[in-house]
Design a protein around this motif. Sequence first.
Motif, PDB file in Angstrom:
ATOM      1  N   ASP A 106     -10.270  10.084  -0.055  1.00 17.31           N
ATOM      2  CA  ASP A 106      -8.818   9.971   0.002  1.00 17.31           C
ATOM      3  C   ASP A 106      -8.463   8.715   0.784  1.00 17.31           C
ATOM      4  N   TYR A 107      -7.903   7.745   0.092  1.00 15.05           N
ATOM      5  CA  TYR A 107      -7.520   6.466   0.704  1.00 15.05           C
ATOM      6  C   TYR A 107      -6.050   6.531   1.092  1.00 15.05           C
ATOM      7  N   ARG A 108      -5.744   6.153   2.329  1.00 13.41           N
ATOM      8  CA  ARG A 108      -4.364   6.163   2.829  1.00 13.41           C
ATOM      9  C   ARG A 108      -3.903   4.712   3.019  1.00 13.41           C
ATOM     10  N   TYR A 109      -2.722   4.390   2.508  1.00 18.66           N
ATOM     11  CA  TYR A 109      -2.157   3.051   2.644  1.00 18.66           C
ATOM     12  C   TYR A 109      -1.598   2.840   4.053  1.00 18.66           C
ATOM     13  N   MET A 110      -1.643   1.592   4.498  1.00 17.27           N
ATOM     14  CA  MET A 110      -1.005   1.138   5.734  1.00 17.27           C
ATOM     15  C   MET A 110      -1.378   1.973   6.962  1.00 17.27           C
ATOM     16  N   GLN A 111      -2.664   2.236   7.143  1.00 14.27           N
ATOM     17  CA  GLN A 111      -3.095   3.021   8.303  1.00 14.27           C
ATOM     18  C   GLN A 111      -2.995   2.231   9.599  1.00 14.27           C
ATOM     19  N   TYR A 112      -2.811   0.930   9.527  1.00 19.41           N
ATOM     20  CA  TYR A 112      -2.670   0.160  10.767  1.00 19.41           C
ATOM     21  C   TYR A 112      -1.274   0.317  11.360  1.00 19.41           C
ATOM     22  N   PHE A 113      -0.322   0.871  10.612  1.00 20.28           N
ATOM     23  CA  PHE A 113       1.004   1.170  11.146  1.00 20.28           C
ATOM     24  C   PHE A 113       1.117   2.609  11.632  1.00 20.28           C
ATOM     25  N   SER A 116      -1.869   8.450  10.016  1.00 25.29           N
ATOM     26  CA  SER A 116      -2.045   9.223   8.777  1.00 25.29           C
ATOM     27  C   SER A 116      -1.735   8.401   7.536  1.00 25.29           C
ATOM     28  N   GLY A 117      -1.311   7.164   7.714  1.00 26.71           N
ATOM     29  CA  GLY A 117      -1.032   6.303   6.588  1.00 26.71           C
ATOM     30  C   GLY A 117       0.330   6.561   5.975  1.00 26.71           C
ATOM     31  N   ILE A 118       0.669   5.723   5.030  1.00 29.33           N
ATOM     32  CA  ILE A 118       1.924   5.850   4.298  1.00 29.33           C
ATOM     33  C   ILE A 118       1.553   6.040   2.839  1.00 29.33           C
ATOM     34  N   GLY A 119       1.503   7.270   2.377  1.00 33.34           N
ATOM     35  CA  GLY A 119       1.074   7.529   1.004  1.00 33.34           C
ATOM     36  C   GLY A 119      -0.419   7.330   0.855  1.00 33.34           C
ATOM     37  N   GLY A 120      -0.888   7.353  -0.359  1.00 26.22           N
ATOM     38  CA  GLY A 120      -2.307   7.157  -0.586  1.00 26.22           C
ATOM     39  C   GLY A 120      -2.705   7.515  -2.002  1.00 26.22           C
ATOM     40  N   ARG A 121      -3.995   7.468  -2.220  1.00 22.58           N
ATOM     41  CA  ARG A 121      -4.547   7.810  -3.522  1.00 22.58           C
ATOM     42  C   ARG A 121      -5.991   8.241  -3.358  1.00 22.58           C
ATOM     43  N   SER A 122      -6.532   8.815  -4.400  1.00 21.98           N
ATOM     44  CA  SER A 122      -7.910   9.269  -4.394  1.00 21.98           C
ATOM     45  C   SER A 122      -8.774   8.225  -5.095  1.00 21.98           C
ATOM     46  N   ILE A 123      -9.873   7.840  -4.457  1.00 22.33           N
ATOM     47  CA  ILE A 123     -10.809   6.889  -5.049  1.00 22.33           C
ATOM     48  C   ILE A 123     -12.057   7.659  -5.452  1.00 22.33           C
ATOM     49  N   ASN A 124     -12.422   7.564  -6.728  1.00 24.72           N
ATOM     50  CA  ASN A 124     -13.569   8.292  -7.266  1.00 24.72           C
ATOM     51  C   ASN A 124     -14.598   7.308  -7.808  1.00 24.72           C
ATOM     52  N   ALA A 125     -15.861   7.679  -7.692  1.00 24.62           N
ATOM     53  CA  ALA A 125     -16.942   6.916  -8.315  1.00 24.62           C
ATOM     54  C   ALA A 125     -18.016   7.899  -8.742  1.00 24.62           C
ATOM     55  N   THR A 126     -18.542   7.687  -9.930  1.00 23.49           N
ATOM     56  CA  THR A 126     -19.620   8.527 -10.453  1.00 23.49           C
ATOM     57  C   THR A 126     -20.747   7.618 -10.918  1.00 23.49           C
ATOM     58  N   ALA A 127     -21.955   7.951 -10.514  1.00 23.68           N
ATOM     59  CA  ALA A 127     -23.124   7.181 -10.929  1.00 23.68           C
ATOM     60  C   ALA A 127     -24.091   8.106 -11.645  1.00 23.68           C
ATOM     61  N   ILE A 128     -24.631   7.638 -12.750  1.00 15.76           N
ATOM     62  CA  ILE A 128     -25.623   8.397 -13.520  1.00 15.76           C
ATOM     63  C   ILE A 128     -26.895   7.578 -13.512  1.00 15.76           C
ATOM     64  N   TYR A 129     -27.960   8.194 -13.031  1.00 18.23           N
ATOM     65  CA  TYR A 129     -29.239   7.510 -12.946  1.00 18.23           C
ATOM     66  C   TYR A 129     -30.217   8.189 -13.885  1.00 18.23           C
TER      67      TYR A 129
END
Length: 135
Positions: A106-113, A116-129
């Motif tokens: 869970d990525y939160r925007y503007m955490q330096y202000f 808990s941040g101002i809004g955010g989004r989920s960053i996903n990554a899937t790797a298949i080996y």
Amino acid sequence: MILKLRSEKGSIMVETVAACLILIIIMFGFFETYKLIDTKLKVQRIARDAAREAAINYNGKGLELAKDKAKDIAKQYIPHMNPSITVYLNKVNGEDANVVCSVTVDYRYMQYFKKSGIGGRSINATAIYPWQDQS
């Protein structure tokens, strides 16, 4: 009829402050975009390394070892975030085909202000080996 002010003292100061505010907003936008892209690349790296570790060291405990390695890598790359990590074997026709590792942060925007941040989004990554039995 054109109105002319008697003095234009201070108008340069007002214009300079307005221009600086716009530049500061643009700078924060670039910085936040950089942080978002950097976090996405780190999450992808965590998923790839964990999937590779599971495929190479699978001996009944390989999936747990891969999950532990992913957690260690995450502590190094993104120590302030708590990723959700899933590692499992993908089966084809009842046989092990490849290892899949999925990482979500869970990525939160503007955490330096604000912490808990101002809004955010989920960053996903899937790797298949690919899975290969070496005899």
